[in-house]
Design a protein around this motif. Structure first.
Motif, PDB file in Angstrom:
ATOM      1  N   VAL A 140      34.430   7.132  35.179  1.00 14.05           N
ATOM      2  CA  VAL A 140      33.180   6.430  34.887  1.00 14.05           C
ATOM      3  C   VAL A 140      32.567   6.960  33.591  1.00 14.05           C
ATOM      4  O   VAL A 140      32.112   6.184  32.746  1.00 14.05           O
ATOM      5  N   ILE A 141      32.599   8.270  33.402  1.00 17.67           N
ATOM      6  CA  ILE A 141      32.052   8.851  32.174  1.00 17.67           C
ATOM      7  C   ILE A 141      32.836   8.372  30.961  1.00 17.67           C
ATOM      8  O   ILE A 141      32.253   8.076  29.910  1.00 17.67           O
ATOM      9  N   LEU A 172      26.047  10.862  39.214  1.00 17.38           N
ATOM     10  CA  LEU A 172      27.080  10.223  40.034  1.00 17.38           C
ATOM     11  C   LEU A 172      27.341  11.001  41.320  1.00 17.38           C
ATOM     12  O   LEU A 172      27.575  10.404  42.368  1.00 17.38           O
ATOM     13  N   GLU A 173      27.311  12.320  41.259  1.00 16.35           N
ATOM     14  CA  GLU A 173      27.485  13.123  42.470  1.00 16.35           C
ATOM     15  C   GLU A 173      26.350  12.852  43.456  1.00 16.35           C
ATOM     16  O   GLU A 173      26.579  12.722  44.660  1.00 16.35           O
ATOM     17  N   PHE A 200      39.212   1.162  43.839  1.00 11.42           N
ATOM     18  CA  PHE A 200      40.638   1.437  43.712  1.00 11.42           C
ATOM     19  C   PHE A 200      41.020   2.673  44.521  1.00 11.42           C
ATOM     20  O   PHE A 200      42.016   2.677  45.237  1.00 11.42           O
ATOM     21  N   THR A 201      40.218   3.719  44.414  1.00  7.19           N
ATOM     22  CA  THR A 201      40.530   4.974  45.100  1.00  7.19           C
ATOM     23  C   THR A 201      40.249   4.910  46.596  1.00  7.19           C
ATOM     24  O   THR A 201      41.076   5.317  47.405  1.00  7.19           O
ATOM     25  N   PHE A 202      39.094   4.409  46.963  1.00  8.38           N
ATOM     26  CA  PHE A 202      38.654   4.494  48.355  1.00  8.38           C
ATOM     27  C   PHE A 202      38.919   3.225  49.158  1.00  8.38           C
ATOM     28  O   PHE A 202      38.699   3.217  50.371  1.00  8.38           O
ATOM     29  N   GLU A 203      39.366   2.170  48.490  1.00  3.49           N
ATOM     30  CA  GLU A 203      39.671   0.895  49.135  1.00  3.49           C
ATOM     31  C   GLU A 203      38.497   0.376  49.968  1.00  3.49           C
ATOM     32  O   GLU A 203      38.672  -0.228  51.018  1.00  3.49           O
ATOM     33  N   LYS A 204      37.284   0.665  49.477  1.00  2.00           N
ATOM     34  CA  LYS A 204      36.060   0.142  50.089  1.00  2.00           C
ATOM     35  C   LYS A 204      35.212  -0.457  48.983  1.00  2.00           C
ATOM     36  O   LYS A 204      35.056   0.128  47.919  1.00  2.00           O
ATOM     37  N   TYR A 236      34.267  13.253  44.393  1.00  2.00           N
ATOM     38  CA  TYR A 236      34.482  12.124  43.487  1.00  2.00           C
ATOM     39  C   TYR A 236      34.927  12.562  42.096  1.00  2.00           C
ATOM     40  O   TYR A 236      34.699  11.846  41.134  1.00  2.00           O
ATOM     41  N   GLY A 237      35.546  13.701  41.967  1.00  2.30           N
ATOM     42  CA  GLY A 237      35.866  14.267  40.654  1.00  2.30           C
ATOM     43  C   GLY A 237      36.550  13.319  39.692  1.00  2.30           C
ATOM     44  O   GLY A 237      36.070  13.082  38.582  1.00  2.30           O
ATOM     45  N   SER A 238      37.671  12.740  40.091  1.00  2.00           N
ATOM     46  CA  SER A 238      38.411  11.875  39.167  1.00  2.00           C
ATOM     47  C   SER A 238      37.657  10.571  38.897  1.00  2.00           C
ATOM     48  O   SER A 238      37.687  10.054  37.775  1.00  2.00           O
TER      49      SER A 238
END
Length: 81
Positions: free
Chosen positions: A29-30, A9-10, A52-56, A22-24
């Motif tokens: 996702v995990i 994911l990183e 939700f987090t990045f609004e993209k 992208y820690g949280s």
């Protein structure tokens, strides 16, 4: 498996801001990876978590591709155990 999934994911870095930011989202996702087995369901969760987090918005096909990689890790880990 969790560490390998986190690395995948990183490296994915869907917004090109650096994988370490992208820690949280990675942890969420995990958590979903542990309960979902369907690539489409996991992809929708990935899309929702990041959006939700990045609004993209991330195209679903990108999320499906990463969900297949994550599920492959999950099944590989099950075979090792």
């Amino acid at each position: 498996m969790n560490r390998r999934a986190a690395r995948v994911l990183e490296e994915w870095d869907p917004y090109s801001i650096g994988g370490d930011l992208y820690g949280s989202e990675i942890m969420e996702v995990i958590a979903q990876l542990h309960v979902l087995d369907d690539p489409s369901d996991l992809a929708k969760q990935i899309q929702s978590i990041y959006q939700f987090t990045f609004e993209k918005w991330i195209p679903l096909e990108h999320c499906v591709a990463i969900s297949y990689k994550l599920l492959a890790l999950k099944y590989e880990a099950k075979c090792i155990i």
